[in-house]
Structures are given as structure tokens and as C-alpha cells.
Design a protein around this motif. Structure first.
Motif, PDB file in Angstrom:
ATOM      1  N   ASP A 484      22.727   3.171 -11.744  1.00 42.79           N
ATOM      2  CA  ASP A 484      23.560   2.003 -11.444  1.00 42.79           C
ATOM      3  C   ASP A 484      23.817   1.126 -12.667  1.00 42.79           C
ATOM      4  O   ASP A 484      24.359   0.032 -12.545  1.00 42.79           O
ATOM      5  N   GLY A 485      23.405   1.578 -13.853  1.00 47.11           N
ATOM      6  CA  GLY A 485      23.627   0.798 -15.065  1.00 47.11           C
ATOM      7  C   GLY A 485      22.439  -0.031 -15.491  1.00 47.11           C
ATOM      8  O   GLY A 485      22.435  -0.592 -16.598  1.00 47.11           O
ATOM      9  N   ASN A 486      21.405  -0.138 -14.642  1.00 45.93           N
ATOM     10  CA  ASN A 486      20.173  -0.816 -15.008  1.00 45.93           C
ATOM     11  C   ASN A 486      19.156   0.193 -15.525  1.00 45.93           C
ATOM     12  O   ASN A 486      19.455   1.375 -15.688  1.00 45.93           O
ATOM     13  N   PHE A 487      17.912  -0.281 -15.756  1.00 47.84           N
ATOM     14  CA  PHE A 487      16.914   0.575 -16.389  1.00 47.84           C
ATOM     15  C   PHE A 487      15.593   0.527 -15.611  1.00 47.84           C
ATOM     16  O   PHE A 487      15.352  -0.365 -14.806  1.00 47.84           O
ATOM     17  N   TYR A 488      14.740   1.515 -15.908  1.00 50.39           N
ATOM     18  CA  TYR A 488      13.406   1.589 -15.309  1.00 50.39           C
ATOM     19  C   TYR A 488      12.415   2.037 -16.371  1.00 50.39           C
ATOM     20  O   TYR A 488      12.736   2.849 -17.246  1.00 50.39           O
ATOM     21  N   ARG A 489      11.197   1.531 -16.294  1.00 50.65           N
ATOM     22  CA  ARG A 489      10.117   2.035 -17.140  1.00 50.65           C
ATOM     23  C   ARG A 489       8.779   1.796 -16.456  1.00 50.65           C
ATOM     24  O   ARG A 489       8.660   0.965 -15.547  1.00 50.65           O
ATOM     25  N   GLY A 490       7.755   2.525 -16.921  1.00 56.55           N
ATOM     26  CA  GLY A 490       6.414   2.375 -16.376  1.00 56.55           C
ATOM     27  C   GLY A 490       5.647   1.262 -17.064  1.00 56.55           C
ATOM     28  O   GLY A 490       6.188   0.485 -17.852  1.00 56.55           O
ATOM     29  N   ASN A 491       4.342   1.220 -16.785  1.00 53.88           N
ATOM     30  CA  ASN A 491       3.514   0.120 -17.266  1.00 53.88           C
ATOM     31  C   ASN A 491       2.136   0.663 -17.626  1.00 53.88           C
ATOM     32  O   ASN A 491       1.402   1.143 -16.752  1.00 53.88           O
ATOM     33  N   LEU A 492       1.790   0.596 -18.919  1.00 52.53           N
ATOM     34  CA  LEU A 492       0.502   1.110 -19.388  1.00 52.53           C
ATOM     35  C   LEU A 492      -0.691   0.342 -18.814  1.00 52.53           C
ATOM     36  O   LEU A 492      -1.808   0.862 -18.789  1.00 52.53           O
ATOM     37  N   ASP A 493      -0.476  -0.879 -18.359  1.00 50.29           N
ATOM     38  CA  ASP A 493      -1.584  -1.743 -17.942  1.00 50.29           C
ATOM     39  C   ASP A 493      -1.827  -1.749 -16.440  1.00 50.29           C
ATOM     40  O   ASP A 493      -2.557  -2.606 -15.938  1.00 50.29           O
ATOM     41  N   LEU A 494      -1.227  -0.822 -15.707  1.00 52.41           N
ATOM     42  CA  LEU A 494      -1.428  -0.792 -14.256  1.00 52.41           C
ATOM     43  C   LEU A 494      -2.892  -0.562 -13.898  1.00 52.41           C
ATOM     44  O   LEU A 494      -3.586   0.246 -14.520  1.00 52.41           O
ATOM     45  N   GLN A 495      -3.337  -1.265 -12.851  1.00 51.55           N
ATOM     46  CA  GLN A 495      -4.690  -1.119 -12.337  1.00 51.55           C
ATOM     47  C   GLN A 495      -4.637  -0.574 -10.915  1.00 51.55           C
ATOM     48  O   GLN A 495      -3.651  -0.761 -10.201  1.00 51.55           O
ATOM     49  N   PRO A 496      -5.682   0.119 -10.457  1.00 56.14           N
ATOM     50  CA  PRO A 496      -5.700   0.643  -9.079  1.00 56.14           C
ATOM     51  C   PRO A 496      -5.757  -0.486  -8.060  1.00 56.14           C
ATOM     52  O   PRO A 496      -6.175  -1.610  -8.369  1.00 56.14           O
ATOM     53  N   ASN A 497      -5.351  -0.159  -6.831  1.00 56.71           N
ATOM     54  CA  ASN A 497      -5.294  -1.154  -5.768  1.00 56.71           C
ATOM     55  C   ASN A 497      -6.335  -0.855  -4.697  1.00 56.71           C
ATOM     56  O   ASN A 497      -6.219   0.141  -3.984  1.00 56.71           O
ATOM     57  N   PRO A 498      -7.388  -1.690  -4.556  1.00 57.90           N
ATOM     58  CA  PRO A 498      -8.362  -1.500  -3.480  1.00 57.90           C
ATOM     59  C   PRO A 498      -7.898  -2.185  -2.199  1.00 57.90           C
ATOM     60  O   PRO A 498      -7.181  -3.190  -2.233  1.00 57.90           O
ATOM     61  N   SER A 499      -8.292  -1.644  -1.050  1.00 57.07           N
ATOM     62  CA  SER A 499      -7.953  -2.262   0.231  1.00 57.07           C
ATOM     63  C   SER A 499      -9.008  -1.892   1.264  1.00 57.07           C
ATOM     64  O   SER A 499      -9.748  -0.910   1.097  1.00 57.07           O
ATOM     65  N   ASP A 500      -9.067  -2.671   2.326  1.00 54.46           N
ATOM     66  CA  ASP A 500      -9.999  -2.429   3.427  1.00 54.46           C
ATOM     67  C   ASP A 500      -9.224  -2.435   4.735  1.00 54.46           C
ATOM     68  O   ASP A 500      -8.274  -3.203   4.905  1.00 54.46           O
ATOM     69  N   ARG A 501      -9.685  -1.590   5.675  1.00 59.14           N
ATOM     70  CA  ARG A 501      -8.984  -1.468   6.952  1.00 59.14           C
ATOM     71  C   ARG A 501      -9.999  -1.334   8.077  1.00 59.14           C
ATOM     72  O   ARG A 501     -10.942  -0.526   8.001  1.00 59.14           O
ATOM     73  N   VAL A 502      -9.812  -2.122   9.137  1.00 60.46           N
ATOM     74  CA  VAL A 502     -10.646  -2.069  10.336  1.00 60.46           C
ATOM     75  C   VAL A 502      -9.731  -1.790  11.527  1.00 60.46           C
ATOM     76  O   VAL A 502      -8.642  -2.373  11.629  1.00 60.46           O
ATOM     77  N   GLY A 503     -10.153  -0.880  12.407  1.00 59.21           N
ATOM     78  CA  GLY A 503      -9.323  -0.531  13.546  1.00 59.21           C
ATOM     79  C   GLY A 503     -10.097  -0.430  14.842  1.00 59.21           C
ATOM     80  O   GLY A 503     -11.281  -0.059  14.852  1.00 59.21           O
ATOM     81  N   LEU A 504      -9.447  -0.766  15.949  1.00 55.87           N
ATOM     82  CA  LEU A 504      -9.986  -0.601  17.298  1.00 55.87           C
ATOM     83  C   LEU A 504      -8.965   0.169  18.128  1.00 55.87           C
ATOM     84  O   LEU A 504      -7.765  -0.085  18.030  1.00 55.87           O
ATOM     85  N   LYS A 505      -9.449   1.110  18.948  1.00 51.95           N
ATOM     86  CA  LYS A 505      -8.540   1.878  19.802  1.00 51.95           C
ATOM     87  C   LYS A 505      -9.151   2.023  21.185  1.00 51.95           C
ATOM     88  O   LYS A 505     -10.311   2.410  21.335  1.00 51.95           O
ATOM     89  N   LEU A 506      -8.337   1.724  22.202  1.00 49.61           N
ATOM     90  CA  LEU A 506      -8.753   1.841  23.594  1.00 49.61           C
ATOM     91  C   LEU A 506      -7.985   2.990  24.237  1.00 49.61           C
ATOM     92  O   LEU A 506      -6.755   3.038  24.173  1.00 49.61           O
ATOM     93  N   PHE A 513      -3.012   4.794  25.042  1.00 51.56           N
ATOM     94  CA  PHE A 513      -3.853   4.398  23.923  1.00 51.56           C
ATOM     95  C   PHE A 513      -3.301   3.119  23.310  1.00 51.56           C
ATOM     96  O   PHE A 513      -2.112   3.022  22.987  1.00 51.56           O
ATOM     97  N   ILE A 514      -4.170   2.134  23.174  1.00 51.48           N
ATOM     98  CA  ILE A 514      -3.817   0.856  22.568  1.00 51.48           C
ATOM     99  C   ILE A 514      -4.723   0.657  21.353  1.00 51.48           C
ATOM    100  O   ILE A 514      -5.948   0.750  21.465  1.00 51.48           O
ATOM    101  N   SER A 515      -4.123   0.397  20.210  1.00 55.98           N
ATOM    102  CA  SER A 515      -4.920   0.227  18.993  1.00 55.98           C
ATOM    103  C   SER A 515      -4.540  -1.070  18.300  1.00 55.98           C
ATOM    104  O   SER A 515      -3.385  -1.505  18.340  1.00 55.98           O
ATOM    105  N   ALA A 516      -5.529  -1.687  17.675  1.00 63.56           N
ATOM    106  CA  ALA A 516      -5.330  -2.899  16.887  1.00 63.56           C
ATOM    107  C   ALA A 516      -5.965  -2.677  15.521  1.00 63.56           C
ATOM    108  O   ALA A 516      -7.091  -2.154  15.422  1.00 63.56           O
ATOM    109  N   ASN A 517      -5.252  -3.041  14.453  1.00 62.50           N
ATOM    110  CA  ASN A 517      -5.734  -2.807  13.093  1.00 62.50           C
ATOM    111  C   ASN A 517      -5.600  -4.075  12.257  1.00 62.50           C
ATOM    112  O   ASN A 517      -4.671  -4.872  12.439  1.00 62.50           O
TER     113      ASN A 517
END
Length: 716
Positions: A484-506, A513-517
Motif C-alpha cells: 500500500d506504499g507504507n513500510f514494515y520492519r521487525g524489532n530486535l528488542d522484542l520480549q516474550p509475553n507471559p499470561s495466566d488463564r483460569v477457567g470454569l466449565k459446567l 456446557f457453560i464455561s467462564a474464563n
């Protein structure tokens, strides 16, 4: 948008009402009824949702990528990024991790005919056995085990904006203890897409509007071979070989204008043309020991994967304020290699009912991305050594994991898992003589609990700590032009992304089945934008700040009319709290977002008792990813009718793809410097006709998995 579900519902209600009447009329002539056990189309378990597609009319003439798009809980965005419940996923094939993501994954899955599919598992709470990155999609292929030669041939013609063809041949040979499967396919596709962009910069109030139309031509041959030899009743060895090559040519035309306070500053046209190919090679040699009486399994896998890209990409720009066109030519010759050794073992501990599973993996990657850059001068491309680049990425990832499962009081099922991963990687860039080396280790715990009050009432709880790592190409700082005429590049300084997830399912009555996360992260990386030397550049960057997501989901699978009619419904409500995230990153976005998602699959077997199968699918998805938000829901819908000619071993299928509306995406990305809105219209609209010829006995055996993974935490 309301006309789509209403029309489908109206059509289906009349269709099935007539069929129900037909079935009741013919019921008087039935003297003997034979009941055949059949898995529901969708099974909901504590840690996963299983989409059983074997022998379904949804497979005829499709590829694995097409069926993945129609899988419950799965959504695919305009950049071909696969997500489950709006979360990032890792794709496995027969419990073997795929090395591809994004468009590379799409190209690879398009080489696997849907006829080979047994089921697709969406594992929302994966055990420690799986490598980190969040949720998992495991694609399970059929395994034909009856004696002799059997197989199928498929021929498909699709009419979207342009005509495309697809064909494949599957051959399976089984004799006593030896099984050999061969698959070959060929795609000849033409796809057209349209994009509208509107970029607003806060500092100058400048608005750039961009219209792009792209055409992609692809001719893709592929081949795979799977050999398996049972040495005795407990020991098996095998070899898997895969090859695919996508010979492609893409060209696009862009028209853009820049204005400030509705006063045009400049405009430009861009012509883009790319020609080249992507090549994928893979092999996997394995040994499996399986003692059914003692439930001991040892699975050892070693393999090598290789993929390469060789293409030439030209961009020529004509600016209104410059009579001389400017442009560039980029020649790529990328090569990526992966070597791995993986072992998994499971058994019961002594005489106890504690199930143990453990294993590990060593993985080595070597990725080279050289780009040769040339500038357009006097209508000729002249090599530019200062802008050409050679990027290298090497990685060693080592992992160990354990899972323990035990059932208490015959009611409480438990699974506790812990995974440790250690990674060492090195980045080297020739231009600027840049090098970066890093290493770190991470513990990733997981927990699953399931309590059965009775056969009809169950409740499950899950917890997972995940780590999403940047893809190697996201580190590459080489400045690449977009179409489209614009540009893209990567990033040498990227860090990983941690996350946490809790779920309930009935679970209620094994049908509802009903689930909540709840999930949260304190750091993430998404695309952002910067202005450099007058150019607009998108790039991945880390964002600090807490982002919380809540979701409530309902799923049911129902069968009617003596199991001929199967209906699956999925509804989801997602709520995001990004107030801290937005404030800390200076993003002018709504702090609290609520979205609705839903999908439904309706299938009818043996319509009018004439060996006619009907299938209809509709999905509505709204995705918010970090600092990118949907302005309108995405709507997908397909309908197909399959006629089976048993005596001839033939199946014919007519499929309508998004017949009521074209596939469109409308997203806005918010960055500290402005907003960037993109509207996309993809060529996923039309109809297709396919013919499948089967030969031999099509008896199918499900691939064996450990009982810990298969049943623990809600497998019933």
C-alpha cells in the motif's frame, strides 16, 4: 447482517420440516431398526472441544485450512492468524507441532486434503506436554488399517471472483503389520482482495486514504508419505515425509492521497509485482512402544524441517509532486531449518491409580533471511549495498515436563503439570554489524480439576501459565515495503509475553456446557506505527500494562429425527478491561470493550432417504487484539449438499461459500502517534463443485493417544 442468520434459519426450518414429514411417511414401512453408535459432531470436554468431521459432507472438496475456518471456537483474521476464543494458538498435526504460522501455515494446511481429517481438537487448557504459547489446536488425521489398497480421488472447481481448481489423490496400503499412505495434491488458485486504509496522525492532523486491489496466482503441488511397520504387538516404527511448493505471482495497484484539514497535500500511485515460490520439506522418524495391558507408552520422534522462499518483489511509485517515478526491487532467498528430538513416556505408578506422563524435547533452528535491495534509477534497478541485508537467527530450545493424574472418590479427576523451557538464541545482522544473544528459562505450571456430581452434572476448573515468544521474522529489522506504499520492519528488542488463564466449565446432561474464563497479562507485544524520514512504518513493539479479559461461553450439540439431524450452537460474550494498558501506553481507545461471538453447524444425514447429506455453517466473530479493534463483526457462512452414489463409490458436493455477503474485515489499530483503520474484502465468496471417487474399504482407526491426554479431565 441480520438477514444472514434469518435467511439460513428460514431455509433450514422449511427444509427440515419437509424432511421430517417425509421420514414420518416412510416410517410405516420400516420393519427393523438398527441403531448405530455415532459420535456427536462437537464434543465438549474439560480441557478441549473436539470437532468430529470424519465422513462428514463438510470435507468433500475442501482443504484442511477450509475446515479449520469452520471449527467451533476458532477464528481467522484478515492476516490469516488463527485464534481460539480470541487467544493465540499453536497448531499441532497428530500431536506434532507445526513449524508454520500465519500465511505460511495457511499455505501448508491448504496442501492437506480435508478427506484425510478425522477430527480437530481445540485444546483451551493444554497440559504440560504441549509447548508454550497459549491454546493448542491439534489436527488429527485418519489412519486406514484394513487390508489391501484403498483410497480416494477428489476433483474440485471453485468460482469466486476468478476460477480455481483443486485435486488430490490418496492411496493407502495395509498388509498385516505394514501400512503405507501416499497423498498428492495440486492447487491452481486465483484470489483477489481489496483494501481501504485511512491513517490519521495526531501531530499534524494529516489523513492518508489508500485503496489497494491485489491479485494472487498460486500453483501448488504437494506430496506426503507415511510408512508404519509394527515389529510386534508392542513395538512400532515409522517414517513421515512431506513436500509442498507454492509457485506464486502477486500484483497489486494502489491509489492514495494525503490531506490536512481536507486540503490535499499530495497523492501517489503504486504498482507492485512479485514472482517466486515457497518450498516446504519435512520428515519425521518415530518409534513407539505401547503395552496395552499395563498402559505404558513410549513415543520417540526425531525430525528435520526445511522451508525456503525465493522471490523477486518490485514496487514502483508515482508521486503527484514528483514527475520521476521511484521504486525498489527486493530479491529474497530465505532458508529456515529445524532439527528436533522428542520423547514422551506414560504409565501408572506402581499399583496406584496415579497416571504419570513425562518427557522432553531438544529443538535447534537456523534461519537465514537475506534481502538484496535495488533502487529504481532511470527506469533501471541499481543494486544498493547499503540497504541490502543478511539476517540470521539461531535458536536452541530445551524442554522437560511432567503430568500427574489421579481420580479421587471415583468423582474427582485431577491433573497437575509442570513444564520447564530453556531457550538460547542469537541474532546477527550484517548491515551495521549488529549482534544480540539472549537466554532464559521459564517454569509453566498447569492444573485441571473435574468433579462429577452425577452422570448429568459435572464441573471443571483449569489453570495455565503461558508464554508467547516472538516469531523469528518479527526480530528482523530490515525495512520492507508494503503493497500500500507504507513500510514494515521487525524489532530486535522484542520480549516474550507471559499470561495466566483460569477457567470454569459446567456440564449438564452431557449436552449443555457453560464455561467462564479469566485471563490477564502485564506485558504484550502488538503492531504499532512510527514516522521515519517521512515514511509510515508498522512494527511489533512491547506494551507494558495490565490487560484483563473475561469470557462466558455456551455450547450444545443436539440430535433429532433419529440422529439424522445434528445441530451445534456456540455463543460467547467477551469483556476486556484495558484501562491500565491504555493509560500507560498513551492509547486513545475505549477502556472497556464487550463483544459477542457465535457459531452454528447444522447437518442432516440421508435426506429424503436418498443418500443426500446437507450441511450449513455460520459464524459471527468480533476480535480485539491488544491495540487493534473490530469496528464491525466478521460474518462467515457456508452451505453444502452432498449426494452419495454408494454403488459407484462416488460423492458429489455443491457448496455455497458466503452466498449472502462477501467476507469483510474492518479493524482500527491505535498507536501513540495516531489511528490506522483498514477495511478488507477477501475473495471468499462464490460456489464450488467437487467429485470424490472412493475405492477399497474405508474403515478408519483413530490415532492412539495416551489415556492421560485423551480422557483425563472430562474425556467422557
Amino acid at each position: 447482517m441480520k438477514i444472514v442468520p434469518f435467511t439460513v434459519a428460514l431455509f433450514c426450518s422449511g427444509f427440515f420440516a419437509a424432511q421430517a414429514k417425509q421420514d414420518n411417511i416412510k416410517q410405516k414401512n420400516i420393519e427393523e431398526v438398527v441403531l448405530i453408535g455415532k459420535k456427536p459432531t462437537v464434543e465438549s470436554k474439560a480441557d478441549r472441544t473436539v470437532f468430529n468431521v470424519a465422513n462428514s459432507s463438510i470435507l468433500a472438496g475442501n482443504t484442511t485450512w477450509d475446515v479449520l475456518r469452520m471449527t467451533p471456537l476458532v477464528s481467522i483474521d484478515s492476516n490469516d492468524v488463527v485464534k481460539a476464543e480470541g487467544e493465540s494458538v499453536t497448531v499441532y498435526i497428530n500431536d506434532r507441532k507445526s513449524i508454520f504460522t500465519g500465511k505460511e501455515l495457511k499455505e501448508y494446511l491448504q496442501t492437506i486434503p480435508a478427506e484425510n481429517l478425522l477430527k480437530i481438537e481445540v485444546i483451551t487448557s493444554p497440559s504440560a506436554k504441549y509447548e508454550t504459547t497459549g491454546e493448542v489446536i491439534n489436527i488429527v488425521l485418519k489412519k486406514l488399517t484394513n487390508e489391501g489398497i484403498k483410497g480416494s480421488a477428489t476433483f474440485n472447481n471453485s468460482q469466486n471472483a476468478k476460477n480455481s481448481q483443486y485435486s488430490n489423490l490418496n492411496i493407502n496400503y495395509h498388509k498385516r503389520s505394514f501400512t503405507q499412505s501416499l497423498t498428492g495434491s495440486y492447487n491452481d488458485n486465483t484470489r483477489i482482495s481489496k483494501n481501504e486504509s485511512e491513517n490519521l496522525l495526531y501531530a499534524t492532523n494529516a489523513v492518508t486514504k489508500i485503496d489497494t486491489e491485489s491479485t494472487e496466482l498460486g500453483k501448488m503441488p504437494s506430496f506426503s508419505s507415511a510408512s508404519e511397520l509394527e515389529l510386534d504387538e508392542k513395538n512400532t516404527i515409522g517414517l513421515i515425509l512431506e513436500f509442498a511448493q507454492n509457485n506464486r505471482n502477486t500484483f497489486s495497484n494502489t491509489i492514495a492521497n494525503n490531506s490536512i484539514n481536507n486540503s490535499v497535500q499530495y497523492s501517489y500511485l503504486q504498482d507492485q509485482n512479485l514472482s517466486g515460490y515457497n518450498r516446504n520439506l519435512g520428515n519425521n522418524i518415530f518409534y513407539k512402544y505401547y503395552d496395552k495391558e499395563k498402559n505404558k507408552i513410549l513415543d520417540i520422534n526425531a525430525g528435520f524441517n526445511y522451508d525456503s522462499t525465493a522471490d523477486t518483489n518490485d514496487h514502483i511509485l508515482y508521486f503527484s509532486n514528483n514527475t520521476i517515478p521511484i521504486g525498489n526491487r527486493i530479491i529474497a532467498n530465505n532458508e529456515n531449518r529445524e532439527y528436533y528430538l522428542k520423547a514422551d513416556y506414560s504409565q501408572n505408578l506402581g499399583k496406584s491409580d496415579i497416571a504419570f506422563e513425562g518427557g522432553g524435547k531438544m529443538d535447534f533452528r537456523n534461519n537465514a533471511i537475506p534481502y538484496q535491495y535495488s533502487n529504481l534509477t532511470n527506469n533501471e534497478f541499481i543494486f544498493d549495498g547499503n540497504r541490502s541485508n543478511d539476517f540470521h537467527y539461531t535458536e536452541n530450545l530445551n524442554a522437560l515436563y511432567v503430568n500427574f493424574s489421579k481420580t479421587f472418590f471415583k468423582k474427582l479427576e485431577t491433573r497437575v503439570g509442570l513444564r520447564y523451557e530453556s531457550i538460547h538464541f542469537k541474532i546477527r545482522q550484517t548491515v551495521g554489524n549488529v549482534e544480540k544473544t539472549d537466554s532464559y528459562g521459564t517454569f509453566l505450571p498447569s492444573l485441571l480439576l473435574k468433579y462429577s456430581f452425577s452422570e448429568n452434572y459435572t464441573v471443571s476448573a483449569t489453570y495455565n501459565h503461558n508464554l508467547w515468544r516472538p516469531w523469528y521474522s518479527e526480530f528482523n529489522p530490515f525495512l520492507l515495503p508494503n503493497d500500500d506504499g507504507n513500510f514494515y520492519r521487525g524489532n530486535l528488542d522484542l520480549q516474550p509475553n507471559p499470561s495466566d488463564r483460569v477457567g470454569l466449565k459446567l456440564g449438564l446432561f452431557k449436552k449443555y456446557f457453560i464455561s467462564a474464563n479469566y485471563s490477564f497479562t502485564d506485558q504484550d507485544y502488538w503492531d504499532t506505527y512510527i514516522i521515519e524520514n517521512g515514511n509510515t512504518i508498522s512494527m511489533p513493539a512491547n506494551f507494558n500494562g495490565k490487560s484483563e479479559r473475561y469470557s462466558l461461553n455456551f455450547n450444545t450439540n443436539q440430535s433429532f429425527l433419529k440422529n439424522k439431524l445434528s445441530v451445534n450452537l456456540n455463543f460467547g460474550l467477551n469483556y476486556s478491561d484495558n484501562s491500565d494498558f491504555n493509560q500507560r501506553n498513551n492509547l486513545e481507545i475505549e477502556n472497556y470493550i464487550t463483544n459477542f461471538n457465535g457459531s452454528s453447524n447444522i447437518s442432516y444425514t440421508n435426506l429424503f432417504n436418498k443418500d443426500i447429506n446437507f450441511n450449513a455453517w455460520i459464524g459471527v466473530f468480533s476480535e480485539n487484539n491488544g491495540n487493534t479493534f473490530n469496528n464491525k463483526p466478521n460474518v462467515f457462512h457456508n452451505m453444502s449438499v452432498t449426494k452419495i452414489f454408494k454403488e459407484l463409490g462416488l460423492e458429489t458436493t455443491l457448496r455455497l461459500v458466503n452466498p449472502f455477503a462477501k467476507l469483510k474485515f474492518d479493524n482500527t489499530t491505535y498507536a501513540p502517534i495516531g489511528t490506522f483503520r483498514t477495511k478488507s474484502e477477501l475473495d471468499y465468496h462464490g460456489f464450488s463443485f467437487s467429485i470424490v471417487k472412493r475405492f477399497g474399504n474405508q474403515k478408519v482407526k483413530e490415532n492412539t493417544k495416551t489415556e492421560v491426554e485423551k480422557e483425563s479431565g472430562g474425556g467422557k
